[in-house]
Design an enzyme around this catalytic site. Structure first.
Site, PDB file in Angstrom:
ATOM      1  CB  ILE A   7      -0.924   0.041   1.233  1.00 56.64           C
ATOM      2  CG1 ILE A   7      -1.751  -1.242   1.343  1.00 56.64           C
ATOM      3  CG2 ILE A   7      -1.840   1.271   1.179  1.00 56.64           C
ATOM      4  CD1 ILE A   7      -2.648  -1.304   2.581  1.00 56.64           C
ATOM      5  CB  THR A   8       1.722   3.865  -2.488  1.00 54.39           C
ATOM      6  OG1 THR A   8       0.451   4.312  -2.974  1.00 54.39           O
ATOM      7  CG2 THR A   8       2.288   2.816  -3.441  1.00 54.39           C
ATOM      8  N   GLY A   9       1.660   5.196   0.464  1.00 53.79           N
ATOM      9  CA  GLY A   9       1.080   6.245   1.313  1.00 53.79           C
ATOM     10  C   GLY A   9       0.286   5.673   2.472  1.00 53.79           C
ATOM     11  CB  ALA A  10       0.468   2.517   4.293  1.00 54.91           C
ATOM     12  CB  SER A  12      -1.475   9.855   7.102  1.00 57.88           C
ATOM     13  OG  SER A  12      -1.616  10.293   5.770  1.00 57.88           O
ATOM     14  N   GLY A  13      -4.169   8.644   6.989  1.00 60.00           N
ATOM     15  CA  GLY A  13      -5.470   8.617   6.305  1.00 60.00           C
ATOM     16  C   GLY A  13      -5.952   7.246   5.877  1.00 60.00           C
ATOM     17  CE1 TYR A 190      -6.032  14.269  -4.929  1.00 62.81           C
ATOM     18  CE2 TYR A 190      -8.220  15.133  -5.460  1.00 62.81           C
ATOM     19  CZ  TYR A 190      -7.425  14.181  -4.845  1.00 62.81           C
ATOM     20  OH  TYR A 190      -8.009  13.136  -4.159  1.00 62.81           O
TER      21      TYR A 190
END
Ligand code: NDP
Length: 315
Positions: A7-10, A12-13, A190
């Site tokens: 999982i990339t960007g795990a 936060s959020g 974005y």
């Protein structure tokens, strides 16, 4: 054996909530692919994730070298790859001027689309080799692609045009920093990147699903108004956005609930169909959602693929 999910960007959020939800089942080992090693480690610990349920590995999507290094490091670990989740993203709605990745591409599209495009293409080989019963490649989309909602129509609307800015190198020097060649707009950049994410998922499906049996999917997890995604927004927006989503649009979901949704797309046998853009209704039941005309334009998806291949050095 346990499934292995990257999982990339795990840190936060949504990424963290999904990592936690999957780790808790005891059926998954989560590779947290993050740009800030220490932050990710702390986040996993404070989420109460068991030590043996995850591994943090460095990945900065703003550098194509870092993407290649991540793939190398992952292969050195000799773990199989069963599911890849392209989740990391940055959103710079108040930025007046563009910033750029290490390779000189406008940051929102560089990180959200181009970094993931290279990562997914390289790791496709690893997914093919996995003997896991249901292998999946998931790319986070957004409501920007829904024409059947109010939020999907809030200006500035996404639009890739004829891709002239992207084809020119998206560098703000001899080309525009915007995909369509227009003036820089952080919020639009974005949204454009999210259209790219959804077009890329469908192009993967057309090119590789039949041959490989891999499931390619995208989703809109709901509006998770509390995540770091809105960290660069003006303070008044950050104060009012969560209650606005909770009481007015009723699109609000908690980070926990959104994590459960993405975890379903990773592992639920009933969400194994390929080429689908998943969404959830008010009762949190999943359904196959429609994409906007632009987000399902096959000719544009092909062109985007070809231009992106050149920019990340695959062609
Ligand atoms: P967050 O900002 O909380 O999380 C984004 C993650 O991406 C963070 O872990 C961040 O790392 C990471 N990241 C940013 N830049 C890079 C980079 N260069 N390299 C590696 N990682 C990076 O946002 P959300 O959890 O809300 O967003 C997750 C996904 O969900 C995104 O794809 C977003 O588009 C999508 N989404 C979110 C919605 C929402 O309402 N929040 C709605 C629809 C879709 P770090 O912790 O180091 O900053």
């Amino acid at each position: 054996r346990k499934g292995v999910v990257v999982i990339t960007g795990a840190s936060s959020g949504l990424g963290l909530a999904t990592a936690k939800a999957l780790a808790e089942t005891g059926k998954w080992h989560v590779i947290m692919a993050c740009r800030d090693f220490l932050k990710a480690e702390k986040a996993a610990q404070s989420a109460g994730m068991a030590k043996e349920s995850y591994t943090v590995m460095h990945l900065d999507l703003a550098s194509l070298d870092s993407v290649r290094q991540f793939v190398h490091n992952f292969r050195q670990s000799e773990r199989p790859l069963d599911v890849l989740v392209c989740n990391a993203a940055i959103y710079r709605p108040t930025a007046r001027t563009p910033t750029y990745t290490a390779n000189g591409y406008e940051m929102s599209v560089g990180v959200n689309h181009l970094g993931h495009f290279l990562l997914a293409n390289l790791l496709l080989e690893d997914l093919k080799k996995s003997d896991y019963p249901s292998r999946r490649l998931i790319i986070l989309g957004s409501i920007t692609g829904n024409t059947n909602t109010l939020a999907g129509n809030v200006p500035p609307k996404a639009g890739l045009g004829d891709l002239r800015g992207l084809a020119g190198g998206l560098n703000g020097r001899n080309s525009s920093a915007m995909i369509d060649g227009g003036d820089f707009d952080g919020a639009k950049a974005y949204k454009d990147s999210k259209i790219c994410n959804m077009l890329t998922m469908q192009e993967f499906h057309r090119r590789f699903h039949e041959e490989t049996g891999i499931t390619f999917a995208s989703l809109y997890p709901g509006c998770i108004a509390t995540t770091g995604l809105f960290r660069e927004h003006i303070p008044l927006f950050r104060l009012l956005f969560p209650p606005f989503q909770r009481f007015i649009t009723k699109g609000f979901v908690s980070e926990e609930e959104s994590g459960r949704r993405l975890a379903q797309v990773v592992s639920d046998p009933s969400l194994a169909k390929s080429g689908v853009y998943w969404s959830w209704n008010k009762d949190s039941a999943s359904f196959e959602n429609q994409l906007s005309q632009e987000a399902s334009d096959t000719a544009k998806a092909r062109k985007l693929w070809e231009v992106s291949e050149k920019l990340v050095g695959l062609a």
